[in-house]
Scaffold this motif. Structure first.
Motif, short mmCIF file in Angstrom:
data_model
loop_
_atom_site.label_atom_id
_atom_site.label_comp_id
_atom_site.label_asym_id
_atom_site.label_seq_id
_atom_site.Cartn_x
_atom_site.Cartn_y
_atom_site.Cartn_z
N GLY A 417 -39.40 10.25 28.82
CA GLY A 417 -40.69 10.92 28.87
C GLY A 417 -41.84 9.94 28.90
O GLY A 417 -42.85 10.15 29.60
N LEU A 418 -41.70 8.84 28.14
CA LEU A 418 -42.73 7.80 28.17
C LEU A 418 -42.85 7.20 29.57
O LEU A 418 -43.96 6.94 30.05
N VAL A 419 -41.71 6.98 30.20
CA VAL A 419 -41.73 6.39 31.55
C VAL A 419 -42.36 7.35 32.55
O VAL A 419 -43.22 6.96 33.36
N ILE A 420 -41.96 8.62 32.50
CA ILE A 420 -42.50 9.59 33.45
C ILE A 420 -44.00 9.75 33.27
O ILE A 420 -44.76 9.78 34.24
N GLY A 421 -44.45 9.85 32.01
CA GLY A 421 -45.87 9.98 31.76
C GLY A 421 -46.66 8.81 32.29
O GLY A 421 -47.72 8.97 32.92
N GLY A 422 -46.15 7.60 32.07
CA GLY A 422 -46.83 6.42 32.56
C GLY A 422 -46.86 6.34 34.07
O GLY A 422 -47.87 5.95 34.68
N LEU A 423 -45.74 6.73 34.71
CA LEU A 423 -45.68 6.68 36.17
C LEU A 423 -46.66 7.67 36.80
O LEU A 423 -47.34 7.34 37.79
N SER A 424 -46.73 8.88 36.25
CA SER A 424 -47.65 9.87 36.82
C SER A 424 -49.10 9.47 36.58
O SER A 424 -49.98 9.72 37.41
N MET A 425 -49.35 8.78 35.47
CA MET A 425 -50.71 8.38 35.12
C MET A 425 -51.21 7.23 36.00
O MET A 425 -52.38 7.19 36.40
N THR A 426 -50.31 6.32 36.33
CA THR A 426 -50.72 5.13 37.09
C THR A 426 -50.42 5.24 38.58
O THR A 426 -50.88 4.41 39.37
N GLY A 427 -49.61 6.24 38.98
CA GLY A 427 -49.26 6.39 40.38
C GLY A 427 -48.22 5.38 40.86
O GLY A 427 -48.05 5.21 42.07
N LEU A 428 -47.50 4.75 39.93
CA LEU A 428 -46.53 3.73 40.32
C LEU A 428 -45.39 4.33 41.13
O LEU A 428 -44.82 3.66 42.00
#
Length: 635
Positions: A417-428
């Motif tokens: 969940g931490l990874v998904i949240g960060g990816l959606s937030m940064t657009g990575l």
């Protein structure tokens, strides 16, 4: 060295009184999960908060910090457990305020900041203890990117540069720790694990093993075939290749070794068979539930689409085991094989809850309700006979063991969940997809190949759910941009996330088998890859021909199933280089070519491949029968 990278904390062997206390607490937690899922309509944020804090509180007591952790519970683990409860209490009491606050606009109070950071750190430690250093390093790397990625040049840089911004998204919304992965674990994954726990506790595991022995125990390579079938049956409940290896391999591997099978082959058979359980309907492990939730595809559709590929996978493994058994003249089981009456005298009751699950899924009930039916069904069915009836303590223990079994999955999914949240937030995620498309020059086949390799690399040393989630957010957008349908592309990624469990250099399932077989895990891993070779081809096949997933018209579906059967058998012969006798290289090439043609989405090509494959296979079958007749005559 590799073992250290994937080493997890040690499950404590507590004194009898402490063990009973932990089981009772874990059972109460399980009972709450049942109540929250089946009898109330829970707010997702509240459900996630209570589930995560409760799981962490139990986890820090039940699992030590290192593989050498003592059996007694040290003071610092008690502190971590209490901090988990305190964080959960704070978030629960203030759930309305947290839900109503405007993310990224309302400032944090000191208490919110303290408990937010605390929960983030507890999640990292829970991940490290339950899944090892590999996933933890990945999560920390993503967190570092979230906080410091604005320092990178385009195209990988982003505009996020505040600690509180990242903390807000990851901890105070349902886009981070309390996101889709943990929501799935807190609902139907938990209940399906409970179903498997109760089924095993009532004697279902023994029934499946006896059923497999009844079917294949007296044939050449019988013990290896028993391992294939029983591991597949057990794996569809457990959903974890590693736990499946430990549960069934502790029986099958010693039996194979005792009858003269090499430790390498015995371990590899168990690893290949156990790994496929995560792709076998109706349960398919937690990753399939996450796939359904993440893509929005109905879980029933996922189960139906996964059925034929899963059966072909096991046909491929079984066929290769049989061919090798014939070639090496591997002996059948020397002990008593159970009769039909012995197998089904008590075992028939275990078919009832499985039938109930299948009927509920096909009737359109939700996965959560279906899992609940399975749990209730196995408890009621086991009560029909005295030999399978569960005592009150066994019911309590089953509830408690469910919570303890879910600890590694919960740790991995909270981190995901931490990874998904960060990816959606940064657009990575989209940036990574664009890189993949640039490297592949947007060539469909090359993009699929790169997607497979990336997914396997992401899955090295990680649980299947984490590997799939990372692949879905990093690689999935690239497949979507090329126009691949959602279900096929995500099932493609799920298959390679599953297969990462047996792929070197880490191959966590092979590490588990190595301890039982007393063999080099690398040797087991490489042999298991060969036995599971059809599994590496299937994802490309069902993306190429959706009819293999029963997604076309009835005639095309039927031809694809027949083509899949012929192709699997032909490829098994080509890989093993043996049928009734050694197969020369040119014929192996022809076998492989007819196999590829047989699954083509073009009817004339598929028909030619099916007929050609049947001709080649039939020739060896007739030769084998003639050889058997000659041996009988000589006898």
């Amino acid at each position: 060295m590799i073992g250290g990278l994937v080493a997890t904390g040690r499950r404590r062997k507590l004194a009898a009184g402490q063990y009973r206390a932990i089981v009772v607490v874990a059972a109460i937690f399980s009972a709450w999960v049942i109540y929250a899922n089946l009898f109330t309509i829970s707010n997702p944020l509240v459900l996630g908060i209570l589930f995560v804090s409760g799981i962490y509180a139990i986890m820090f007591v039940a699992i030590g910090a290192t593989p050498q952790a003592p059996d007694h519970i040290p003071f610092y683990d008690i502190v971590l457990s209490l901090l988990s409860l305190a964080s959960g209490t704070f978030f629960y009491v203030n759930a309305t305020q947290i839900a109503d606050r405007i993310s990224l606009l309302d400032p944090f109070t000191p208490a919110q900041l303290f408990f937010g950071i605390t929960l983030l750190l507890l999640t990292l430690e829970a991940t490290r203890r339950t899944t090892g250093l590999g996933l933890t390093v990945v999560v920390v790397a993503f967190l570092a990117y979230n906080w410091f990625g604005h320092l990178l040049p385009p195209p990988f840089g982003h505009g996020v540069d505040e600690f509180t911004y990242v903390l807000d998204i990851l901890v105070f919304t349902t886009d981070g720790i309390f996101g889709v992965p943990i929501q799935v674990v807190a609902t139907y994954v938990f209940l399906f694990v409970m179903f498997g726990t109760f089924l095993s506790k009532a004697g279902g595991g023994e029934f499946f093993f006896n059923l497999a022995s009844l079917l294949t125990g007296r044939t050449r390579g019988g013990p290896a075939k028993v391992a294939v079938i029983s591991s597949g049956l057990y794996g569809t409940m457990s959903g974890s290749p590693t736990s499946d290896v430990v549960a069934t391999g502790s029986i099958t591997i010693p039996v194979m070794k005792r009858l003269g099978y090499s430790a390498r082959f015995a371990g590899a058979v168990e690893v290949a068979a156990s790994t496929g359980g995560s792709a076998m309907p109706p349960v398919m492990g937690s990753a399939a539930f996450i796939l359904a939730e993440y893509t929005g595809v109905d879980y029933k559709a996922v189960v139906v689409a996964a059925l034929v590929p899963a059966l072909l996978y096991y046909l491929g493994v079984f066929s290769q085991v049989h061919l090798r058994a014939v070639r090496d003249d591997l002996r059948p089981t020397d002990g008593e094989t159970p009769t039909v009456s012995q197998t089904f005298r008590t075992g028939w009751v275990f078919l009832l809850p499985i039938i109930g699950i299948v009927v509920a899924l096909l009737s359109g009930y939700s996965p959560t309700f279906t899992a609940g039916i399975g749990v209730i069904g196995v408890v009621v069915a086991s009560a029909l006979l005295k030999a399978t009836r569960l005592s009150l303590w066994q019911v309590v223990e089953g509830l408690g063991e469910t919570t303890l079994r879910i600890l590694p999955v919960a740790g991995a999914c909270a981190a995901a969940g931490l990874v998904i949240g960060g990816l959606s937030m940064t657009g990575l995620g989209m940036k990574a997809a664009n890189v993949i498309l640039v490297v592949s020059n947007s060539q469909p086949i090359l993009t699929l190949f790169i997607a497979a390799v990336v997914t396997i690399i992401l899955g090295l040393g990680m649980p299947t759910p984490s590997a799939y989630i990372l692949a879905a957010v990093l690689v999935g957008p690239a497949l979507a941009q090329l126009g691949y349908p959602v279900l096929q592309s995500h099932m493609f990624l799920l298959y390679f996330a599953i297969l990462s469990a047996l792929t070197p250099p880490i191959a966590v399932a092979a590490l588990a088998a190595a301890a039982i077989a007393d063999e080099d895990p690398f040797k087991i891993a490489f042999t298991s890859v060969k036995l599971a070779s059809i599994g590496f081809m299937l994802p490309f096949a069902f993306v190429w021909n959706p009819a293999l997933m029963l997604l076309a018209d009835p005639l095309s579906n039927a031809m694809a199933v027949v083509g899949g059967l012929v192709a699997t058998l032909a490829i098994a012969v080509a890989v093993e280089a043996f049928a009734s006798k050694p197969v020369p290289p040119l014929e192996r090439v022809l076998m492989a070519a007819t196999g590829v043609a047989a699954i083509a989405p073009f009817a004339p090509v598929a028909l030619a491949g099916i007929l050609g494959g049947l001709a080649l296979l039939g020739r060896h079958l007739m030769a084998s029968r003639r050889g058997g007749l000659h041996q009988d005559a000589a006898g």
